[in-house]
Design a protein around this motif. Structure first.
Motif, mmCIF file in Angstrom:
data_model
loop_
_atom_site.group_PDB
_atom_site.id
_atom_site.type_symbol
_atom_site.label_atom_id
_atom_site.label_comp_id
_atom_site.label_asym_id
_atom_site.label_seq_id
_atom_site.Cartn_x
_atom_site.Cartn_y
_atom_site.Cartn_z
ATOM 1 N N ALA A 144 4.038 14.888 -23.678
ATOM 2 C CA ALA A 144 3.408 13.513 -23.243
ATOM 3 C C ALA A 144 2.634 12.842 -24.335
ATOM 4 O O ALA A 144 1.954 13.473 -25.292
ATOM 5 C CB ALA A 144 2.601 13.696 -22.079
ATOM 6 N N VAL A 145 2.716 11.542 -24.673
ATOM 7 C CA VAL A 145 1.677 10.798 -25.716
ATOM 8 C C VAL A 145 0.969 9.812 -24.871
ATOM 9 O O VAL A 145 1.554 9.032 -24.435
ATOM 10 C CB VAL A 145 2.503 10.184 -26.596
ATOM 11 C CG1 VAL A 145 1.677 9.509 -27.763
ATOM 12 C CG2 VAL A 145 3.619 11.123 -27.393
ATOM 13 N N VAL A 146 -0.447 10.260 -24.860
ATOM 14 C CA VAL A 146 -1.390 9.286 -24.287
ATOM 15 C C VAL A 146 -2.484 8.638 -25.046
ATOM 16 O O VAL A 146 -3.193 9.571 -25.705
ATOM 17 C CB VAL A 146 -1.834 9.904 -22.987
ATOM 18 C CG1 VAL A 146 -2.965 8.954 -22.267
ATOM 19 C CG2 VAL A 146 -0.814 10.300 -22.001
ATOM 20 N N GLU A 159 -3.249 12.563 -17.182
ATOM 21 C CA GLU A 159 -4.181 12.956 -18.575
ATOM 22 C C GLU A 159 -3.268 14.307 -19.209
ATOM 23 O O GLU A 159 -2.603 15.031 -18.673
ATOM 24 C CB GLU A 159 -5.298 13.905 -18.148
ATOM 25 C CG GLU A 159 -6.408 12.888 -17.530
ATOM 26 C CD GLU A 159 -7.651 13.626 -17.111
ATOM 27 O OE1 GLU A 159 -8.018 14.477 -17.871
ATOM 28 O OE2 GLU A 159 -8.383 12.971 -16.105
ATOM 29 N N VAL A 160 -3.564 14.221 -20.533
ATOM 30 C CA VAL A 160 -2.756 15.190 -21.312
ATOM 31 C C VAL A 160 -3.914 16.274 -21.847
ATOM 32 O O VAL A 160 -5.042 15.809 -22.002
ATOM 33 C CB VAL A 160 -2.115 14.847 -22.605
ATOM 34 C CG1 VAL A 160 -0.934 13.871 -22.095
ATOM 35 C CG2 VAL A 160 -2.967 14.189 -23.795
ATOM 36 N N VAL A 161 -3.384 17.294 -21.967
ATOM 37 C CA VAL A 161 -3.918 18.582 -22.708
ATOM 38 C C VAL A 161 -3.628 18.665 -23.891
ATOM 39 O O VAL A 161 -2.525 18.929 -24.039
ATOM 40 C CB VAL A 161 -3.876 19.946 -21.797
ATOM 41 C CG1 VAL A 161 -4.474 20.966 -22.580
ATOM 42 C CG2 VAL A 161 -4.209 19.651 -20.465
ATOM 43 N N ILE A 194 5.020 4.745 -27.759
ATOM 44 C CA ILE A 194 5.878 5.836 -27.569
ATOM 45 C C ILE A 194 5.107 6.651 -26.316
ATOM 46 O O ILE A 194 4.319 6.948 -26.438
ATOM 47 C CB ILE A 194 5.923 7.018 -28.633
ATOM 48 C CG1 ILE A 194 6.457 6.091 -29.963
ATOM 49 C CG2 ILE A 194 6.663 8.269 -28.406
ATOM 50 C CD1 ILE A 194 6.798 6.889 -31.011
ATOM 51 N N SER A 195 6.179 7.092 -25.408
ATOM 52 C CA SER A 195 5.152 7.671 -24.211
ATOM 53 C C SER A 195 5.336 9.090 -24.291
ATOM 54 O O SER A 195 4.641 9.766 -23.694
ATOM 55 C CB SER A 195 5.901 7.287 -23.000
ATOM 56 O OG SER A 195 7.274 7.460 -22.871
ATOM 57 N N ALA A 196 6.484 9.605 -25.115
ATOM 58 C CA ALA A 196 6.657 11.075 -25.001
ATOM 59 C C ALA A 196 7.349 11.393 -26.479
ATOM 60 O O ALA A 196 8.165 10.649 -26.952
ATOM 61 C CB ALA A 196 7.304 11.585 -23.797
ATOM 62 N N VAL A 213 10.121 8.917 -27.142
ATOM 63 C CA VAL A 213 10.730 8.068 -25.855
ATOM 64 C C VAL A 213 9.805 6.923 -25.972
ATOM 65 O O VAL A 213 8.285 6.733 -25.739
ATOM 66 C CB VAL A 213 10.370 9.016 -24.819
ATOM 67 C CG1 VAL A 213 10.793 8.394 -23.679
ATOM 68 C CG2 VAL A 213 11.032 10.362 -24.951
ATOM 69 N N PRO A 214 10.476 5.565 -25.945
ATOM 70 C CA PRO A 214 9.799 4.405 -25.971
ATOM 71 C C PRO A 214 9.095 4.158 -24.553
ATOM 72 O O PRO A 214 9.455 4.700 -23.487
ATOM 73 C CB PRO A 214 10.785 3.175 -26.239
ATOM 74 C CG PRO A 214 12.057 4.047 -26.262
ATOM 75 C CD PRO A 214 12.020 5.397 -26.054
#
Ligand SMILES: C[S@@+](CC[C@H](N)C(=O)[O-])C[C@H]1O[C@@H](n2cnc3c(N)ncnc32)[C@H](O)[C@@H]1O
Length: 435
Positions: A144-146, A159-161, A194-196, A213-214
């Motif tokens: 994931a991209v956050v 949330e991402v680690v 980009i979300s991922a 991934v847009p």
């Protein structure tokens, strides 16, 4: 430790509990003064300090995480990933368990679900796909991209680690992730929009594929190829990089073998392969029925169906139907109110079939579809299931409709996680059996 009263427990509170059996979903059941807690990152027989992560006064049960192990199970091992454990990556919930015991826990869950939902007592054995350590098997990982950070999602959270690799992924995935992160750093490239990052290692290609991934629009199609060994030889199948494909590098081989053995298809037969994806099972099944037989593959995803048609081009005995299985059988969709009229059954489906193979998504097939399948009077029904509860529910319908569960294999296609894949065989009960 003294703590809050059981009926006042809420998120963040901690209680010491004796841990009971494993439950469907990867957590164990514990009780605190009669209240049910589903506790992750623990094992049956342990005593742990559990921190409440979801739920509060008035809820039927609470979710919790074992933040301290007070008495450890002999099957506990050190985790093999720096971001595994309470409050961290939500991916691997069995990292703290020996691989052999992981399989015993999964077997207990499958057996318990079958007993509870289908009234079937059966000993279950979960088979490893290979003899290795449960690491470096995934050929696909979506990071994931956050807010410009790349990582894996926390359990039940957005949330991402942050991570720079994943020990259950094949090494090429870590290499591609590190290179991509270095590129972003060096070029001051942005991850905005980009979300991922979906990283895929296709078995029939030399290059690893990194799909950006847009966030706002659909990902454009990216065709890749996967190699599969069938009894008739080696096949290369086309699939979309983000389309459905088994993630364990050995799963295609293992699933094809298990399904062909269970289906025991004879030349000249008519076989249905439902929820067929791009045809991992349809291709060997079409080969098995031969030129005098018929294979009908049904898949609802348009892109997957395009690949499916190409993948089956060499077997003219195969017919591809694009559509939802429930719609095509004239079964009202689950969760939708029935309109005044039942949907019409599609003419593309035959009135009977010798063998039906189905590999539905996690929700299972459901009563209406199961009824429609038994009305085809197949001599064998092979059900590939990624969710033991859905399999057990549908097994209950099948046994009520005159079919017996005559075979069950459980395959450890997702080591380090609670997930397990089953291949179940059903045949008409006693006197109903066709010659
Ligand atoms: C678990 S995958 C199995 C694919 C294939 N058997 C394989 O092993 O590669 C389930 C497939 O069912 C499709 N699908 C989901 N719901 C469906 C429905 N209601 N009708 C038909 N296909 C469906 C999905 O697009 C997906 O390709």
């Amino acid at each position: 430790m003294t703590g809050p009263e059981a009926d006042e427990l809420t998120v963040g509170d901690e209680v010491d509990v004796e841990v009971g059996p494993i439950a469907h979903g990867g957590h164990c059941v514990a009780r605190h003064e009669g209240r049910v807690l589903f506790v992750r990152h623990t094992l049956p027989g342990e005593r742990v300090r559990a921190r409440i992560t979801e739920g509060g006064p008035g809820d039927r049960f609470l979710r919790a995480d074992a933040v301290e192990v007070l008495t450890a199970s002999p099957d506990r091992v050190p985790v093999r990933c720096p971001v595994a454990g309470p409050g961290r990556c939500g991916g691997c919930d069995f990292q703290h368990v020996s691989t052999e015991h992981q399989r015993r826990l999964k077997a207990d869950v499958v057996a318990e679900q079958l007993q509870r939902l289908a009234g079937i007592e059966r000993e279950v054995l979960v088979e490893p796909l290979d003899d290795e350590d449960g690491l470096r098997y995934r050929t696909r990982v979506e990071f994931a991209v956050v807010d410009g950070r790349v990582g894996l999602r926390r359990h039940r959270s957005h949330e991402v680690v942050p991570v720079t690799g994943c020990p259950i992924a094949v090494p090429e995935i870590d290499e591609a992730l590190v290179e991509t992160l270095a590129d972003v750093e060096r070029t001051r490239g942005e991850l905005d929009g980009i979300s991922a990052l979906d990283i895929v290692v296709p078995s029939a290609e030399a290059d690893t594929v990194v799909v950006e991934v847009p966030t706002e629009e659909p990902t454009p199609p990216i065709a890749i190829t996967e190699r599969v060994a069938t009894p008739a030889g080696e096949r290369v199948l086309g699939v979309d990089a983000r389309g459905f494909w088994q993630v364990h590098r050995d799963a295609p081989r293992a699933f094809v073998g298990a399904v062909l053995a269970a289906a025991d298809v004879r030349p000249g037969e008519r076989v249905l392969d439902l929820y067929s994806g791009v045809g991992l099972l349809s291709v060997p099944l079409a080969e098995a029925v031969g030129p005098d037989g018929q294979l009908i593959a049904v898949e609802s995803d348009r892109r997957a169906t395009e690949h499916l048609r190409d993948n089956l081009a060499a077997t003219p005995q195969a017919l591809v139907v694009c559509g939802r299985v429930d719609d095509l059988f004239g079964v009202p969709r689950r969760g939708r109110r029935r309109g005044p009229r039942r949907p019409a059954r599609s003419d593309l489906l035959p009135p009977s079939a010798d063998v039906v193979v189905l590999d539905p998504p996690r929700t299972g097939a459901g009563r209406g579809v199961v009824e429609a399948l038994t009305s085809l009077r197949p001599r064998r029904l092979v059900y590939v299931a990624c969710d033991p509860a859905a399999l057990a529910r549908d097994t209950g319908y099948l046994t009520g409709l005159g079919y017996d569960l005559t075979g069950l294999r459980a395959l450890d296609a997702f080591p380090m996680t609670h997930h397990v894949e089953c291949v179940a065989t059903f045949e008409p009960k006693g006197e109903d059996a066709r010659p």
